[in-house]
Design a protein around this motif. Structure first.
Motif, mmCIF file in Angstrom:
data_model
loop_
_atom_site.group_PDB
_atom_site.id
_atom_site.type_symbol
_atom_site.label_atom_id
_atom_site.label_comp_id
_atom_site.label_asym_id
_atom_site.label_seq_id
_atom_site.Cartn_x
_atom_site.Cartn_y
_atom_site.Cartn_z
ATOM 1 N N PRO A 156 9.309 -20.017 -53.324
ATOM 2 C CA PRO A 156 10.658 -20.527 -53.616
ATOM 3 C C PRO A 156 11.645 -20.341 -52.464
ATOM 4 O O PRO A 156 12.580 -21.129 -52.318
ATOM 5 C CB PRO A 156 11.071 -19.725 -54.853
ATOM 6 C CG PRO A 156 9.778 -19.455 -55.547
ATOM 7 C CD PRO A 156 8.793 -19.199 -54.443
ATOM 8 N N THR A 157 11.451 -19.302 -51.655
ATOM 9 C CA THR A 157 12.339 -19.115 -50.502
ATOM 10 C C THR A 157 12.184 -20.267 -49.514
ATOM 11 O O THR A 157 13.178 -20.763 -48.959
ATOM 12 C CB THR A 157 12.020 -17.790 -49.788
ATOM 13 O OG1 THR A 157 10.633 -17.764 -49.420
ATOM 14 C CG2 THR A 157 12.307 -16.606 -50.694
ATOM 15 N N LEU A 158 10.945 -20.704 -49.286
ATOM 16 C CA LEU A 158 10.703 -21.810 -48.355
ATOM 17 C C LEU A 158 11.179 -23.129 -48.948
ATOM 18 O O LEU A 158 11.682 -23.998 -48.221
ATOM 19 C CB LEU A 158 9.215 -21.898 -48.008
ATOM 20 C CG LEU A 158 8.595 -20.678 -47.319
ATOM 21 C CD1 LEU A 158 7.157 -20.983 -46.909
ATOM 22 C CD2 LEU A 158 9.422 -20.254 -46.105
ATOM 23 N N ILE A 159 11.013 -23.306 -50.260
ATOM 24 C CA ILE A 159 11.477 -24.536 -50.911
ATOM 25 C C ILE A 159 12.994 -24.653 -50.777
ATOM 26 O O ILE A 159 13.530 -25.720 -50.444
ATOM 27 C CB ILE A 159 11.053 -24.565 -52.390
ATOM 28 C CG1 ILE A 159 9.526 -24.546 -52.518
ATOM 29 C CG2 ILE A 159 11.616 -25.804 -53.088
ATOM 30 C CD1 ILE A 159 9.028 -24.326 -53.933
ATOM 31 N N GLY A 160 13.699 -23.555 -51.062
ATOM 32 C CA GLY A 160 15.151 -23.575 -50.943
ATOM 33 C C GLY A 160 15.603 -23.830 -49.525
ATOM 34 O O GLY A 160 16.536 -24.613 -49.275
ATOM 35 N N TRP A 161 14.938 -23.189 -48.559
ATOM 36 C CA TRP A 161 15.308 -23.378 -47.150
ATOM 37 C C TRP A 161 15.052 -24.810 -46.706
ATOM 38 O O TRP A 161 15.903 -25.430 -46.057
ATOM 39 C CB TRP A 161 14.518 -22.402 -46.274
ATOM 40 C CG TRP A 161 15.121 -22.204 -44.918
ATOM 41 C CD1 TRP A 161 15.028 -23.047 -43.846
ATOM 42 C CD2 TRP A 161 15.941 -21.106 -44.490
ATOM 43 N NE1 TRP A 161 15.723 -22.551 -42.774
ATOM 44 C CE2 TRP A 161 16.299 -21.345 -43.152
ATOM 45 C CE3 TRP A 161 16.388 -19.945 -45.117
ATOM 46 C CZ2 TRP A 161 17.091 -20.461 -42.416
ATOM 47 C CZ3 TRP A 161 17.183 -19.073 -44.392
ATOM 48 C CH2 TRP A 161 17.520 -19.337 -43.056
ATOM 49 N N ALA A 162 13.888 -25.342 -47.070
ATOM 50 C CA ALA A 162 13.547 -26.726 -46.714
ATOM 51 C C ALA A 162 14.489 -27.709 -47.404
ATOM 52 O O ALA A 162 14.848 -28.744 -46.829
ATOM 53 C CB ALA A 162 12.102 -27.026 -47.094
ATOM 54 N N GLY A 163 14.900 -27.394 -48.632
ATOM 55 C CA GLY A 163 15.814 -28.277 -49.346
ATOM 56 C C GLY A 163 17.147 -28.419 -48.646
ATOM 57 O O GLY A 163 17.758 -29.492 -48.660
ATOM 58 N N ALA A 164 17.600 -27.345 -48.009
ATOM 59 C CA ALA A 164 18.894 -27.379 -47.323
ATOM 60 C C ALA A 164 18.802 -27.949 -45.917
ATOM 61 O O ALA A 164 19.686 -28.690 -45.470
ATOM 62 C CB ALA A 164 19.490 -25.977 -47.273
ATOM 63 N N SER A 165 17.742 -27.595 -45.195
ATOM 64 C CA SER A 165 17.682 -27.940 -43.773
ATOM 65 C C SER A 165 16.626 -28.981 -43.420
ATOM 66 O O SER A 165 16.663 -29.558 -42.335
ATOM 67 C CB SER A 165 17.411 -26.679 -42.951
ATOM 68 O OG SER A 165 16.117 -26.166 -43.256
#
Length: 296
Positions: A156-165
């Protein structure tokens, strides 16, 4: 005024469907996805896109939890802590759970692809597949399942980061490492608390040679130390920050204390205290990172 006879059963059924999604686990998913999105956004936080990212990830996570319970329904019936779940108790049929889980998963992946970006969608579906096809079957074969399950657990940390950037950089992987390491003291404490229950159902959550749990307790301390050091690292990346360092040091000392307490005693009480400490520790760490911008 009398209540319609169909209302109570309908509400009960809806509660069972909600239970299948494991809302207590999804709280962690929402928290980590949101924190990662916030940190990746910098000064350009898009609240609506954040909502889309969290909702899509939540749908996939709910589908994954439901399908996991579908796959393990026979084994859950042999554990005291899971026998009352909707599937082993018969309140929800396997076919209902299968279609519900598939619908949530497909809807979540498609939602992320359309409303957020392709990378977030790919990461979410990869998380689902690795959890269901690798971690879930390995729980009945090897204690290494905890190690392998920590990878989708930290996604989920990577999903959230990818979602923003729309990309994954070094800071994304640092945040991934924090959640990856945190899972070991958290889930190993649970495994120690319910060791007999897991063994009765045929789950290999702890190594068979570690009957006195000495190895597992040492493992918990080792991963806790690695976690604390990882959270302290950003204080030195772009110049030393005393406020960030002190905050993380105090949080880490709090968590390490309970890990060391468990190392000295194999009691269920010590494991339970560490479990509760882990639930307090992670949000504190995420808040410190968000307030400081992870020292970027």
């Amino acid at each position: 005024m009398s209540t319609c006879p169909s209302v109570a059963p309908t509400r009960s059924k809806l509660r069972d469907y909600l239970t299948l999604t494991k809302p207590e686990v999804n709280l962690l998913v929402v928290m980590t996805t949101s924190a990662a999105y916030y940190l990746a956004s910098g000064d350009r936080l898009d609240w609506m896109r954040l909502l889309h990212c969290v909702l899509g990830t939540l749908l996939v996570a709910s589908g994954t939890a439901t399908l996991n319970q579908f796959m393990e329904r026979r084994y859950d019936s042999g554990m005291r802590r899971t026998a009352a779940r909707p599937l082993p108790s018969g309140r929800v049929s396997p076919l209902e759970a299968l279609w519900f889980g598939l619908a949530l998963s497909v809807a979540g992946g498609a939602y992320l692809f359309v409303a957020v970006n392709a990378l977030a969608a790919i990461l979410a579906i990869s998380t689902l597949l690795s959890y269901l096809l690798i971690y879930t079957p390995l729980k009945r074969k090897t204690a290494l399942c905890t190690l392998l399950g920590a990878f989708p657990g930290a996604m989920p940390t990577l999903i959230g980061w990818a979602g923003a950037s729309g990309r994954l950089d070094g800071e994304a992987w640092l945040l991934f490492a924090v959640l990856f390491l945190w899972q070991f003291p958290h889930f190993l404490a649970i495994a120690l608390m319910y060791r007999e229950d897991y063994e009765r159902a045929g789950f290999h959550m702890l190594p068979g040679f570690d009957r006195d749990s000495q190895f597992t307790r040492a493992e918990i301390v080792g991963f806790t130390i690695a976690l604390v050091l990882t959270t302290l690292a950003p204080a030195f990346l772009n110049g030393f920050s005393a406020a960030y360092f002190v905050g993380m040091f105090l949080a880490g000392t709090f968590f390490l204390y309970y890990s060391l307490q468990l190392a000295k005693s194999s009691s269920r009480v010590a494991a339970s205290r560490l479990l509760h400490a882990s639930v307090i520790y992670l949000p504190v760490v995420l808040v410190i990172m968000m307030v400081s911008g992870m020292q970027r």
